[in-house]
Design a protein around this motif. Structure first.
Motif, mmCIF file in Angstrom:
data_model
loop_
_atom_site.group_PDB
_atom_site.id
_atom_site.type_symbol
_atom_site.label_atom_id
_atom_site.label_comp_id
_atom_site.label_asym_id
_atom_site.label_seq_id
_atom_site.Cartn_x
_atom_site.Cartn_y
_atom_site.Cartn_z
ATOM 1 N N PHE A 195 0.883 -1.146 -0.167
ATOM 2 C CA PHE A 195 0.054 0.211 0.064
ATOM 3 C C PHE A 195 0.923 1.233 -0.072
ATOM 4 C CE2 PHE A 195 -2.468 -3.081 2.838
ATOM 5 C CZ PHE A 195 -3.241 -3.373 1.580
ATOM 6 N N GLY A 196 2.361 1.219 0.286
ATOM 7 C CA GLY A 196 3.069 2.337 0.142
ATOM 8 C C GLY A 196 3.073 2.892 1.655
ATOM 9 N N ALA A 197 3.903 3.957 1.462
ATOM 10 C CA ALA A 197 3.905 4.664 2.843
ATOM 11 C C ALA A 197 2.703 5.423 3.510
ATOM 12 C CB ALA A 197 5.047 5.689 2.854
ATOM 13 N N PRO A 198 2.613 5.131 4.817
ATOM 14 C CA PRO A 198 1.463 5.713 5.418
ATOM 15 C C PRO A 198 1.553 7.068 5.588
ATOM 16 C CG PRO A 198 2.641 4.680 7.013
ATOM 17 C CD PRO A 198 3.364 4.277 5.846
ATOM 18 N N LYS A 199 0.463 7.768 5.835
ATOM 19 C CA LYS A 199 0.238 9.097 6.119
ATOM 20 C C LYS A 199 0.554 9.543 7.456
ATOM 21 C CE LYS A 199 -0.766 9.884 1.652
ATOM 22 N NZ LYS A 199 0.434 10.648 0.462
ATOM 23 N N GLN A 200 -0.189 8.726 8.464
ATOM 24 C CA GLN A 200 0.114 8.572 9.824
ATOM 25 C C GLN A 200 0.407 7.342 10.365
ATOM 26 O OE1 GLN A 200 -2.873 11.025 11.881
ATOM 27 N NE2 GLN A 200 -3.560 11.933 9.791
ATOM 28 N N THR A 201 0.846 7.319 11.601
ATOM 29 C CA THR A 201 1.170 5.933 12.063
ATOM 30 C C THR A 201 0.845 6.334 13.690
ATOM 31 O OG1 THR A 201 3.615 6.656 12.508
ATOM 32 C CG2 THR A 201 3.005 5.409 10.661
ATOM 33 N N HIS A 202 0.613 5.377 14.414
ATOM 34 C CA HIS A 202 0.116 5.149 15.673
ATOM 35 C C HIS A 202 0.439 3.910 16.304
ATOM 36 C CE1 HIS A 202 -2.062 9.301 15.604
ATOM 37 N NE2 HIS A 202 -2.542 8.664 14.709
ATOM 38 N N TYR A 203 1.074 3.794 17.554
ATOM 39 C CA TYR A 203 1.540 2.563 18.281
ATOM 40 C C TYR A 203 0.958 2.462 19.486
ATOM 41 C CZ TYR A 203 4.222 -1.475 19.426
ATOM 42 O OH TYR A 203 4.860 -2.684 19.792
ATOM 43 N N PHE A 204 0.248 1.573 19.866
ATOM 44 C CA PHE A 204 -0.248 1.268 21.192
ATOM 45 C C PHE A 204 0.746 -0.061 21.595
ATOM 46 C CE2 PHE A 204 -3.512 3.235 18.598
ATOM 47 C CZ PHE A 204 -3.646 4.420 19.267
ATOM 48 N N ALA A 205 1.581 0.288 22.434
ATOM 49 C CA ALA A 205 2.568 -0.759 22.797
ATOM 50 C C ALA A 205 2.050 -1.251 24.240
ATOM 51 C CB ALA A 205 4.081 -0.188 22.828
ATOM 52 N N THR A 206 2.290 -2.659 24.650
ATOM 53 C CA THR A 206 2.392 -3.304 25.738
ATOM 54 C C THR A 206 3.596 -3.483 26.305
ATOM 55 O OG1 THR A 206 0.204 -4.356 25.112
ATOM 56 C CG2 THR A 206 1.485 -5.080 27.041
ATOM 57 N N PRO A 207 4.019 -2.378 27.372
ATOM 58 C CA PRO A 207 5.505 -2.626 27.685
ATOM 59 C C PRO A 207 5.919 -3.580 28.557
ATOM 60 C CG PRO A 207 4.338 -0.866 29.133
ATOM 61 C CD PRO A 207 3.186 -1.482 28.166
ATOM 62 N N LEU A 208 6.943 -4.159 28.572
ATOM 63 C CA LEU A 208 7.655 -5.209 29.329
ATOM 64 C C LEU A 208 8.292 -4.376 30.440
ATOM 65 C CD1 LEU A 208 9.358 -7.598 26.996
ATOM 66 C CD2 LEU A 208 7.304 -7.750 27.999
ATOM 67 N N ARG A 209 8.637 -5.126 31.616
ATOM 68 C CA ARG A 209 9.243 -4.463 32.694
ATOM 69 C C ARG A 209 10.399 -3.777 32.341
ATOM 70 N NH1 ARG A 209 10.186 -9.908 33.856
ATOM 71 N NH2 ARG A 209 12.453 -10.484 33.427
ATOM 72 N N ASN A 210 11.378 -4.067 31.191
ATOM 73 C CA ASN A 210 12.421 -3.240 31.071
ATOM 74 C C ASN A 210 12.350 -2.283 30.062
ATOM 75 O OD1 ASN A 210 11.900 -4.644 28.630
ATOM 76 N ND2 ASN A 210 13.720 -5.991 28.719
ATOM 77 N N GLY A 211 10.987 -1.736 29.889
ATOM 78 C CA GLY A 211 10.871 -0.676 28.900
ATOM 79 C C GLY A 211 10.553 -1.061 27.309
ATOM 80 N N ALA A 212 10.910 -2.314 27.073
ATOM 81 C CA ALA A 212 10.674 -2.902 25.681
ATOM 82 C C ALA A 212 9.315 -3.091 25.664
ATOM 83 C CB ALA A 212 11.688 -4.153 25.370
#
Length: 330
Positions: free
Chosen positions: A193-210
Motif C-alpha cells: 500500500f505504500g508509505a502511510p500518511k500517519q502512524t500510531h503505536y499502542f505498545a504493551t510494555p515489558l518491565r524493562n521498557g521494551a
C-alpha cells in the motif's frame, strides 16, 4: 561463479539461509564469524567449513565477497559499515538498522562504494504467494482496510518470565515485539500500500521498557491498516485485506502459505501456490541476480532499498509514538 559467502550469527535462521544459498547454486559458504570460537566451529562443521573467526577484521579479509548478517539489531550498523568499507555485498536480517540516522549514514557510505549492494532479508515479500497477493490487490476495485496479525510465542519469553533479559526482548539490543515480529506485517503493508500518511503505536510494555506486544495503525488517505503482533502469546487469526464485498484472506502474513480470495458473491478462490521447501531460496536467488547483473537490475534494486528505508522510518515513527527509545538513538 558462486559467491563466497560469510555469515555473522549462528542461530537457526542463519542455518536456513546457508541451506537456501547452497540450494540456489549461487553461493558457497566460505567463512563463519562468531564471538565464541566453539560456537562458530559447531556451526561450520556440518558445512565442511574450516575458516572460523572471532575477529571481525580478519573475517572480512578472508576472501568473502558477500556477508549474511543475523546478529542482534543493535550491532548491525557497525558490522554492515565494516563490510561496505571492505567492498563486500551485504544481506542483513530484519530489522536492518536501529533508526533512520544509522540508515542515512549507511546510504552515504554506499555512495562511496557504488559496486556494493545492500539487501534487507525480508524473505516473505519475495515469495511466490506474496506476488499472488500483490496481483490480487491490484485487481480489487477498492481497498477499504486491512488487518494483519502476527503473534508468536517467543522461545525466549520463558527466559524473560524467569527474570532475565534476552536479546530479542531488550531495548539495549534495539529489539522488542515491533522490530522482531512487527517488522514482518509492516513490511508487507508498505510493500502493498505504500508509505502511510500517519502512524500510531499502542505498545504493551515489558518491565524493562521494551514492547512485548502492540497494535500499530498505519493511516492512508482513505483506509487504515491495523497490525497486531506480539511475542508473549500465540494467535491463530488470519490476516485480511478488505474490499467492498470482496476480501483477501491470508493465513499467515509472515509465512504466506495460504491465500484465499472471496469475491463479491462470497465464493472462495484458492490462490496459493505450493511454497518452496526453504522459504529463503527465492530471496537468495534474487539477491545473487542483483549482484551479478547490477545494470539490468538497477531499478529493482533501488526499489528494494527505498522500501527498506521506508520500513525503517515507519518503525522509528511507531517507536517515537509509543515513547520507546533505544540506546542507539542517542
Amino acid at each position: 561463479m558462486a559467491y563466497k559467502l560469510g555469515i555473522i550469527g549462528t542461530n537457526w535462521i542463519t542455518k536456513q539461509f546457508v541451506q537456501a544459498a547452497h540450494e540456489s547454486g549461487q553461493y558457497v559458504l566460505k567463512a563463519v564469524y562468531s564471538r565464541h570460537e566453539d560456537t562458530g566451529k559447531q556451526f561450520a562443521q556440518p558445512f565442511n567449513v574450516d575458516d572460523v573467526y572471532t575477529d571481525l577484521e580478519s573475517f572480512y579479509n578472508s576472501g568473502i565477497n558477500v556477508v549474511y548478517i543475523a546478529s542482534p539489531n543493535s550491532v548491525h550498523f557497525e558490522q554492515v559499515k565494516a563490510a561496505i568499507n571492505h567492498d563486500i555485498h551485504v544481506i542483513v536480517e530484519k530489522t536492518a538498522f536501529s533508526n533512520p540516522m544509522e540508515y542515512a549514514a549507511i546510504l552515504e557510505l554506499l555512495n562511496d562504494h557504488p559496486n556494493v549492494r545492500l539487501f534487507e532479508a525480508a524473505r516473505h515479500i519475495q515469495q511466490a504467494n506474496f506476488k499472488v497477493i500483490e496481483q490480487q490487490v491490484a485487481q480489487m476495485e477498492k481497498i477499504a482496510g486491512a488487518t494483519f496479525v502476527y503473534e508468536k510465542y517467543s522461545s525466549r519469553f520463558d527466559d524473560y518470565l524467569a527474570g532475565n533479559e534476552p536479546n530479542v526482548l531488550s531495548r539495549r539490543f534495539s529489539a522488542g515485539a515491533l522490530t522482531d515480529l512487527g517488522v514482518y506485517p509492516i513490511y508487507a503493508a508498505i510493500k502493498l500500500f505504500g508509505a502511510p500518511k500517519q502512524t500510531h503505536y499502542f505498545a504493551t510494555p515489558l518491565r524493562n521498557g521494551a514492547d512485548g506486544r502492540g497494535i500499530a495503525i498505519l493511516r492512508h488517505d482513505d483506509f487504515d491498516v491495523t497490525i497486531e503482533f506480539g511475542k508473549g502469546s500465540n494467535s491463530h487469526l488470519p490476516s485480511e485485506i478488505l474490499g467492498r464485498r470482496d476480501t483477501l484472506v491470508i493465513g499467515d502474513i509472515a509465512e504466506v502459505l495460504d491465500v484465499t480470495y472471496y469475491d463479491d458473491e462470497g465464493a472462495a478462490h484458492q490462490l496459493s501456490q505450493e511454497p518452496l521447501a526453504n522459504p529463503m531460496t527465492t530471496e537468495a536467488v534474487k539477491f545473487a541476480d542483483m549482484m551479478t547483473n547490477p545494470v539490468d537490475t538497477a531499478d529493482a534494486y533501488q526499489e528494494l532499498l527505498s522500501l527498506s528505508q521506508t520500513v525503517n522510518q515507519v518503525l522509528f515513527d511507531l517507536r517515537q509514538d509509543a515513547g520507546i527509545v533505544f540506546p542507539a538513538d542517542k
